[in-house]
Design a protein around this motif. Structure first.
Motif, PDB file in Angstrom:
ATOM      1  N   GLU A  98      40.842  21.125  42.021  1.00  0.00           N
ATOM      2  CA  GLU A  98      39.978  21.816  41.058  1.00  0.00           C
ATOM      3  C   GLU A  98      39.379  23.058  41.711  1.00  0.00           C
ATOM      4  OE1 GLU A  98      37.077  18.969  39.884  1.00  0.00           O
ATOM      5  OE2 GLU A  98      38.453  17.820  38.613  1.00  0.00           O
ATOM      6  N   HIS A  99      38.994  24.017  40.905  1.00  0.00           N
ATOM      7  CA  HIS A  99      38.392  25.227  41.449  1.00  0.00           C
ATOM      8  C   HIS A  99      37.026  24.898  42.050  1.00  0.00           C
ATOM      9  CE1 HIS A  99      35.117  26.002  38.586  1.00  0.00           C
ATOM     10  NE2 HIS A  99      35.934  25.582  37.627  1.00  0.00           N
ATOM     11  N   ARG A 100      36.591  25.744  42.964  1.00  0.00           N
ATOM     12  CA  ARG A 100      35.331  25.510  43.656  1.00  0.00           C
ATOM     13  C   ARG A 100      34.279  26.557  43.329  1.00  0.00           C
ATOM     14  NH1 ARG A 100      39.688  24.445  46.716  1.00  0.00           N
ATOM     15  NH2 ARG A 100      39.786  26.590  47.524  1.00  0.00           N
ATOM     16  N   CYS A 101      34.459  27.255  42.239  1.00  0.00           N
ATOM     17  CA  CYS A 101      33.517  28.307  41.839  1.00  0.00           C
ATOM     18  C   CYS A 101      32.237  27.678  41.288  1.00  0.00           C
ATOM     19  CB  CYS A 101      34.156  29.199  40.782  1.00  0.00           C
ATOM     20  SG  CYS A 101      33.088  30.541  40.226  1.00  0.00           S
ATOM     21  N   GLU A 107      30.352  25.495  37.736  1.00  0.00           N
ATOM     22  CA  GLU A 107      30.340  24.195  38.399  1.00  0.00           C
ATOM     23  C   GLU A 107      30.212  23.029  37.430  1.00  0.00           C
ATOM     24  OE1 GLU A 107      26.047  25.380  37.926  1.00  0.00           O
ATOM     25  OE2 GLU A 107      27.964  26.333  38.365  1.00  0.00           O
ATOM     26  N   ALA A 108      29.940  23.325  36.151  1.00  0.00           N
ATOM     27  CA  ALA A 108      29.805  22.262  35.157  1.00  0.00           C
ATOM     28  C   ALA A 108      31.125  21.522  34.975  1.00  0.00           C
ATOM     29  CB  ALA A 108      29.359  22.860  33.827  1.00  0.00           C
ATOM     30  N   ASP A 109      31.016  20.215  34.686  1.00  0.00           N
ATOM     31  CA  ASP A 109      32.209  19.383  34.557  1.00  0.00           C
ATOM     32  C   ASP A 109      33.167  19.884  33.486  1.00  0.00           C
ATOM     33  OD1 ASP A 109      31.380  17.754  36.578  1.00  0.00           O
ATOM     34  OD2 ASP A 109      30.533  16.209  35.265  1.00  0.00           O
ATOM     35  N   HIS A 110      32.610  20.422  32.387  1.00  0.00           N
ATOM     36  CA  HIS A 110      33.502  20.855  31.303  1.00  0.00           C
ATOM     37  C   HIS A 110      34.274  22.122  31.650  1.00  0.00           C
ATOM     38  CE1 HIS A 110      29.837  23.260  30.433  1.00  0.00           C
ATOM     39  NE2 HIS A 110      30.711  24.156  29.983  1.00  0.00           N
ATOM     40  N   ASN A 111      33.925  22.766  32.772  1.00  0.00           N
ATOM     41  CA  ASN A 111      34.654  23.949  33.220  1.00  0.00           C
ATOM     42  C   ASN A 111      35.617  23.645  34.364  1.00  0.00           C
ATOM     43  OD1 ASN A 111      33.767  25.955  31.461  1.00  0.00           O
ATOM     44  ND2 ASN A 111      31.883  26.291  32.622  1.00  0.00           N
ATOM     45  N   LYS A 112      35.849  22.363  34.622  1.00  0.00           N
ATOM     46  CA  LYS A 112      36.775  21.979  35.683  1.00  0.00           C
ATOM     47  C   LYS A 112      37.946  21.193  35.089  1.00  0.00           C
ATOM     48  CE  LYS A 112      33.689  22.087  39.641  1.00  0.00           C
ATOM     49  NZ  LYS A 112      33.233  21.407  40.872  1.00  0.00           N
ATOM     50  N   TYR A 113      39.135  21.591  35.497  1.00  0.00           N
ATOM     51  CA  TYR A 113      40.364  20.972  34.988  1.00  0.00           C
ATOM     52  C   TYR A 113      41.204  20.513  36.176  1.00  0.00           C
ATOM     53  CZ  TYR A 113      39.105  23.406  30.671  1.00  0.00           C
ATOM     54  OH  TYR A 113      38.441  23.872  29.546  1.00  0.00           O
ATOM     55  N   GLY A 141      43.152  31.104  30.815  1.00  0.00           N
ATOM     56  CA  GLY A 141      44.171  32.140  30.629  1.00  0.00           C
ATOM     57  C   GLY A 141      45.155  32.246  31.773  1.00  0.00           C
ATOM     58  N   GLY A 142      45.236  31.186  32.606  1.00  0.00           N
ATOM     59  CA  GLY A 142      46.142  31.225  33.753  1.00  0.00           C
ATOM     60  C   GLY A 142      45.651  32.112  34.872  1.00  0.00           C
ATOM     61  N   SER A 143      44.336  32.452  34.856  1.00  0.00           N
ATOM     62  CA  SER A 143      43.791  33.379  35.852  1.00  0.00           C
ATOM     63  C   SER A 143      43.728  32.749  37.240  1.00  0.00           C
ATOM     64  CB  SER A 143      42.401  33.849  35.419  1.00  0.00           C
ATOM     65  OG  SER A 143      41.530  32.751  35.246  1.00  0.00           O
ATOM     66  N   LEU A 144      43.670  33.603  38.243  1.00  0.00           N
ATOM     67  CA  LEU A 144      43.775  33.188  39.633  1.00  0.00           C
ATOM     68  C   LEU A 144      42.416  32.813  40.219  1.00  0.00           C
ATOM     69  CD1 LEU A 144      46.088  33.131  41.835  1.00  0.00           C
ATOM     70  CD2 LEU A 144      45.153  35.295  42.621  1.00  0.00           C
ATOM     71  N   SER A 145      42.318  31.632  40.791  1.00  0.00           N
ATOM     72  CA  SER A 145      41.147  31.207  41.543  1.00  0.00           C
ATOM     73  C   SER A 145      41.574  30.926  42.977  1.00  0.00           C
ATOM     74  CB  SER A 145      40.554  29.929  40.926  1.00  0.00           C
ATOM     75  OG  SER A 145      41.436  28.837  41.127  1.00  0.00           O
ATOM     76  N   GLY A 146      40.602  30.623  43.833  1.00  0.00           N
ATOM     77  CA  GLY A 146      40.956  30.280  45.204  1.00  0.00           C
ATOM     78  C   GLY A 146      41.828  29.051  45.277  1.00  0.00           C
ATOM     79  N   ALA A 147      41.508  28.043  44.451  1.00  0.00           N
ATOM     80  CA  ALA A 147      42.301  26.819  44.429  1.00  0.00           C
ATOM     81  C   ALA A 147      43.701  27.079  43.885  1.00  0.00           C
ATOM     82  CB  ALA A 147      41.594  25.767  43.576  1.00  0.00           C
ATOM     83  N   HIS A 148      43.774  27.895  42.851  1.00  0.00           N
ATOM     84  CA  HIS A 148      45.052  28.298  42.242  1.00  0.00           C
ATOM     85  C   HIS A 148      45.943  28.936  43.308  1.00  0.00           C
ATOM     86  CE1 HIS A 148      47.068  30.356  38.586  1.00  0.00           C
ATOM     87  NE2 HIS A 148      47.741  30.754  39.647  1.00  0.00           N
ATOM     88  N   ALA A 149      45.393  29.904  44.047  1.00  0.00           N
ATOM     89  CA  ALA A 149      46.161  30.601  45.083  1.00  0.00           C
ATOM     90  C   ALA A 149      46.565  29.647  46.202  1.00  0.00           C
ATOM     91  CB  ALA A 149      45.336  31.759  45.639  1.00  0.00           C
ATOM     92  N   GLN A 150      45.658  28.735  46.569  1.00  0.00           N
ATOM     93  CA  GLN A 150      45.945  27.772  47.624  1.00  0.00           C
ATOM     94  C   GLN A 150      47.133  26.890  47.255  1.00  0.00           C
ATOM     95  OE1 GLN A 150      42.685  25.121  48.367  1.00  0.00           O
ATOM     96  NE2 GLN A 150      43.627  24.190  50.162  1.00  0.00           N
TER      97      GLN A 150
END
Length: 498
Positions: A98-101, A107-113, A141-150
């Motif tokens: 999951e992303h770590r933003c 950081e809310a649960d509903h914003n983590k997939y 939207g398929g956007s890039l996060s640190g976790a996504h890139a990792q």
């Protein structure tokens, strides 16, 4: 009731293992029971959470967003992988990442997939290993996060380690007409900075990038068309630069004559014909996977097979700008030649080039520098190189097109070939400027130079062949050159004229 039974079972198991709990001071019976209860409840909770996380990962951004994706005529990230890969071959990595933003309420649960906005893993295409990532448009939207890139970097590292390719499906997949866009800055930014009014499609649509900019290599009607073509394209390539070009079983006779080639080149040297007719005629089953078919159409490049062997095809196209080389076609050809050389794919070149395209636009744009890229690419290539001159091979452009002077391994000329500095009419106008009987001089020039003999007597071509035997000759030469070993002088890196 199900949870109660599970709890009782967990307690029983825990009591049986009381004696195995490490001693840490006096333990009361109530303390032991408390530890046992925590252990069993935690165990059940983990199992349930695993299933919940898996289910959430499989649905991405949820059914509503999946439905919206389907309504736009697009497949989801997982559906694309299912279509691309062999059935039941996909092995997923990092489904629980999951992303770590933590900014702006992220950081809310509903914003983590689970899995974040990309699906990664490895699978098979026709039994051959491939690593994949597919960006999930239903999650941010398929956007890039640190976790996504990792996640992407992890599969890239593993692919490098085992020598396998990586296929990435970005956002809208492989570039479809009217549904995918690619640009550095969008229309709003362009408007604010340059005051230009432009739509997304005009600025970075599939048509723009496949016909004008050359950023995209092909465009397709939809997901299914794109992914099936991708599977076909993958079959032409080795798994890494350390593997030889693939060889498949061939049912098309290697010595098959192609009688139509004997009459395909018009008698009049100014009359056009389609180079693709020649290309299709000599290939296995007439199958040709063209690259960048709508960009710089005056040169044709793509992948094919000859007697089952993967080859790269390069050819001038007389139907467009008489087959002249210009800036765009030189860059297109150079990129393709270097790709083939990087992945051990033999190169077959069909030549009908009257020269470089003249004009101020080409000169101001740097045709000398860009044209040199194609020359450099052919010169540095160490894979087998076979060249067939079908008609015109004039001046510097002849030299650039995988000539014997650029270490061509086998160079053929058809009887219709003309290897000279320039065409007869232009040469006579320069040589006999202001003199009479120019028509007579032109006929004399044609007799002397507008044929393959001047090149043949100097060894610039290895043989003058009957066009109908071209397939047989190329297949035979590819077998001979399969063991070719050639290296370039050591250097820190190449210095292609960029």
């Amino acid at each position: 009731m199900r949870s109660s039974l599970g709890l009782l079972h967990g307690l029983k198991c825990s009591f049986k293992s009381v004696g195995q709990i490490p001693y840490a001071g006096a333990l009361t019976r109530s303390k032991v029971l408390q530890n046992a209860r925590c252990y069993s409840v935690s165990h059940l909770s983990v199992q349930e959470r695993i299933e919940q996380k898996r289910k959430a990962a499989l649905t991405g951004g949820g059914q509503l967003r999946i439905a919206a994706q389907h309504k736009r005529g697009k497949l989801t990230a997982r559906e694309r992988l299912e279509l691309l890969l062999d059935p039941d071959s996909f092995v997923e990595y990092d489904m629980f990442v999951e992303h770590r933003c933590s900014d702006f309420g992220m950081e809310a649960d509903h914003n983590k997939y689970p899995g974040d906005s990309v699906v990664t893993g490895q699978g098979r295409i026709n039994g051959r290993l491939v690593y994949v990532f597919s960006q999930d448009f239903t999650v941010f939207g398929g956007s890039l996060s640190g976790a996504h890139a990792q996640k992407i970097c992890k599969i890239m590292d593993q692919a490098m380690m085992v020598g396998a390719p990586v296929i990435g499906l970005n956002g809208s997949a492989c570039g479809w007409d009217d549904t995918s866009y690619l640009f550095i800055t969008g229309p709003d930014v362009v408007k604010s900075v340059t005051n230009e009014d432009v739509t997304q499609e005009e600025l970075g649509g599939a048509k723009t990038h496949t016909t004008v900019s050359g950023v995209a290599h092909r465009a397709f009607e939809n997901d299914i068309d794109a992914l099936l073509n991708l599977r076909n394209f993958f079959n032409f390539l080795p798994l890494s630069n350390k593997d030889p070009a693939p060889v498949t079983e061939c049912h098309d006779p290697r010595d098959r004559p192609v009688p139509g080639l004997d009459t395909i080149v018009p008698f009049e040297s100014t009359k056009a014909y389609d180079m693709l007719d020649i290309v299709h005629g000599v290939l296995d089953e007439r199958e040709f996977f063209e690259i960048m078919p709508n960009y710089a159409k005056n040169i044709v490049v793509g992948f094919a097979r000859m007697n089952g062997r993967t080859v790269g095809i390069v050819g001038n196209q007389p139907k467009v700008a008489s087959g002249c080389l210009d800036i765009n076609s030189s860059v297109k050809g150079a990129r393709f030649v270097r790709f083939c050389d990087a992945f051990n794919i033999p190169i077959i070149t069909f030549v009908d080039v009257p020269g470089f395209l003249p004009g101020t636009a080409q000169e101001y744009g740097g045709i000398i520098r860009h044209g040199a890229k194609l020359l450099y690419a052919f010169a540095e290539a160490t894979v087998p190189k076979i060249t067939v001159i079908t008609r015109k091979a004039y001046g510097g452009a002849y030299d650039v097109m995988s000539s014997k002077h650029l270490r061509g391994d086998v160079n053929y000329a058809w009887p219709s070939a003309e290897v000279a500095v320039m065409g007869a009419k232009g040469a006579v106008q320069i040589i006999f400027r202001g003199k009479e009987n120019q028509a007579e001089a032109e006929a004399e020039y044609v007799e002397k130079f507008a044929n393959p003999f001047p090149a043949a007597v100097r060894g610039f071509v290895d043989d003058i062949i009957q066009p109908s035997t071209t397939r047989k000759r190329i297949c035979r030469d590819l077998e001979v050159l399969a063991s070719k070993k050639q290296t370039n002088p050591w250097k820190k890196h190449a210095n292609i004229p960029l």
